[in-house]
Design an enzyme around this catalytic site. Structure first.
Site, PDB file in Angstrom:
ATOM      1  N   GLY B 133       2.513 -43.242 -23.092  1.00  0.00           N
ATOM      2  CA  GLY B 133       2.628 -43.769 -24.461  1.00  0.00           C
ATOM      3  C   GLY B 133       1.425 -44.542 -24.927  1.00  0.00           C
ATOM      4  O   GLY B 133       0.335 -43.987 -25.091  1.00  0.00           O
ATOM      5  N   LYS B 204       3.766 -35.602 -16.582  1.00  0.00           N
ATOM      6  CA  LYS B 204       2.697 -36.562 -16.882  1.00  0.00           C
ATOM      7  C   LYS B 204       1.769 -36.723 -15.678  1.00  0.00           C
ATOM      8  O   LYS B 204       0.558 -36.867 -15.815  1.00  0.00           O
ATOM      9  CB  LYS B 204       3.306 -37.903 -17.290  1.00  0.00           C
ATOM     10  CG  LYS B 204       4.017 -37.835 -18.648  1.00  0.00           C
ATOM     11  CD  LYS B 204       4.896 -39.075 -18.860  1.00  0.00           C
ATOM     12  CE  LYS B 204       5.592 -39.030 -20.212  1.00  0.00           C
ATOM     13  NZ  LYS B 204       6.687 -40.037 -20.281  1.00  0.00           N
TER      14      LYS B 204
END
Lengths: 328, 328
Positions: B133, B204
């Site tokens: 993020g 990720k």
């Protein structure tokens, strides 16, 4: 292949770290930047001292040897104290050299002037290594600033203080015992007063303040308290209650647009990012408008962490000035 | 003043965040980059839906409207899933647009191909928002790589899992109760399986692996365990012993030069940087040759953190391609 010529001012821990990384990573740097980076000159205090690891480099104790060398593109500075470092860097900028400094004492005071001077001469100033050692806080805040707004910065910015507090808490050592251990381990200077009185953390906070807010508070209006009056029993009691003393530097812009800074010991709870920062690590929390809160933790000092921060500055300068650095 | 024209693909939380920041920070961006940034086109699923906040922008459900617009310089992509996102971005690159994506599912698989394609067409790919993020881990690792070497990366990369584990530990909630709460608070999707089975963290990790090591391990050889079999009493027992369960993704190059990755719950002690990462935060530890260990902690998701990561990519692209972006 085009070559970038650099000089290193000061050959203590940090200066030597820069030299070593430039030697060890010579091929990688060539590959990633397209340049060879050659150290041509090193400024030392005692040029008679044997330095067997250095070859093909001018070792000098006269800064004019560096200033008058027209081939030098970039000057690394890792001297301690305001002068003569400030004068040297000012002269280097005037000559059109990019500068990269690790000198926090000089930069806290003269950073704003050096930045303006550099802008005028269209050269860059790298100062990642002045603050929080290997933690890339300068680059991170710089990147954030263009599209976001910094509201507050808090940091554990002095590794020596943090090491001493950690040892007092863990082993019940007195401040004096812990300080002595820090000195023996090479974490504290022979004169540790800047570290333990909070002055070192204060200076780094001022560097962050200039960067994040474009201004510094009036130095006299920032209360600066060190760790030198804390007692081991207090630290141990706090620890039993799931709190730990940390030495925290804190700067923010208050609602009236006025800078507010404090430096001193603070009780930190178990869920706070500073709770488990032990030993010589540094940590910084940046609060911004969009991102929220970002924490960076890493080594606060050391030959390789600080050297590597200066090499990161070098790479940034190369990328920004690629066209200009190709020799004519 | 020269203008940069951008399109946004997808107008969910992240796409809207990008749009809002570009509007709110219009003047600051102008000042810091010398460009106005104009959103000219937004790709949506349902173009009949009322969007009162958007003016002077083409709203379309046909990607060809964007692809055939020769004025567009940069494409932001905030769609979910591999396709049609990959095809859209591939087409955009082929046309010479820079791309900025937040799409981790697509990028874990097709990132390497997109990067090669972009290099060939001399455009940039921004993917900061795909991983962790608002934590600027992609930029930080990219900066480190040129003068240092990454040895290992560990991360708490899934905010939903971390929120659930935090609630189970603090409140003794069952996994199901905690998941329901995460869904009600908007932290978990209606179908949360990618989050709680560890697949999201795995993807990720693969993005970080490509970045840091230039390669990914064989996907089948990475054990991926989720948090969906952990029980509240286990978490509470661990907590009494000063340990906490965290969901950790871990990748390193072993001594034989082989990639080794794992994803799953891990017991973390009180002095570990992951100990006090609660709620939806993400955290990443990067171990390198010179710097040692660097930890970054910040918001793992959200409209503004993810949007702000994409704006950071935009600013980087503008700086790198300034000359080219000035319209002819």
């Amino acid at each position: 292949m085009p070559s970038i010529k650099v000089a290193i001012l000061g050959f203590g821990t940090v200066g030597e770290g820069v030299y070593r990384i430039l030697q060890e990573k010579r091929e990688e740097l060539k590959k990633s930047t397209g340049f060879t980076v050659d150290v041509v000159s090193i400024l030392v205090k005692d040029k008679m001292k044997k330095r067997t690891s250095i070859t093909d480099v001018q070792i000098t104790d006269d800064f004019r040897d560096i200033l008058n060398n027209p081939t030098i593109d970039i000057v690394f500075e890792a001297i301690v104290g305001e002068e003569p470092a400030y004068t040297y860097l000012s002269d280097a900028i005037e000559k059109g050299c990019h500068i990269i400094t690790a000198n926090k004492k000089m930069f806290a005071k003269h950073g704003p002037a050096l930045m303006k001077h550099a802008e005028f001469r269209n050269v860059q100033v790298g100062f990642e290594a002045t603050t929080a050692g290997g933690v890339p806080i300068i680059r991170t805040v710089t990147n954030l600033l263009a599209g976001d707004r910094v509201k507050r910065i808090q940091g554990i910015l002095n590794g020596t203080s943090n090491f001493i507090l950690t040892k007092m808490r863990n082993e019940g050592s007195s401040f004096k015992e812990a300080l002595l251990d820090a000195q023996q381990k090479g974490f504290a200077e022979a004169d540790p007063s800047d570290d333990v009185t909070g002055m070192d953390a204060f200076r780094k906070l001022m560097i962050l303040s200039s960067l994040a807010f474009g201004q510094q508070p009036d130095w006299d209006e920032v209360p600066v308290i060190g760790i030198d009056h804390l007692q081991a029993p207090d630290l141990i009691d706090a620890s039993k209650e799931d709190y730990r003393y940390r030495h925290v530097a804190d700067i923010r812009l208050n609602e009236n647009g006025k800078m507010q800074g404090t430096v001193g010991p603070a009780l930190i709870g178990v869920n706070h990012p500073f709770f488990n920062i032990d030993g010589v690590d540094n940590a910084v929390i940046v609060e911004t408008e969009y991102l929220g809160s970002l924490t960076l933790i890493g080594p606060g000092a050391g030959m390789y962490p600080s050297g590597s921060a200066m090499i990161a500055d070098l790479l940034h300068i190369i990328r920004q000035h690629e066209a200009v650095l190709i020799p004519n």
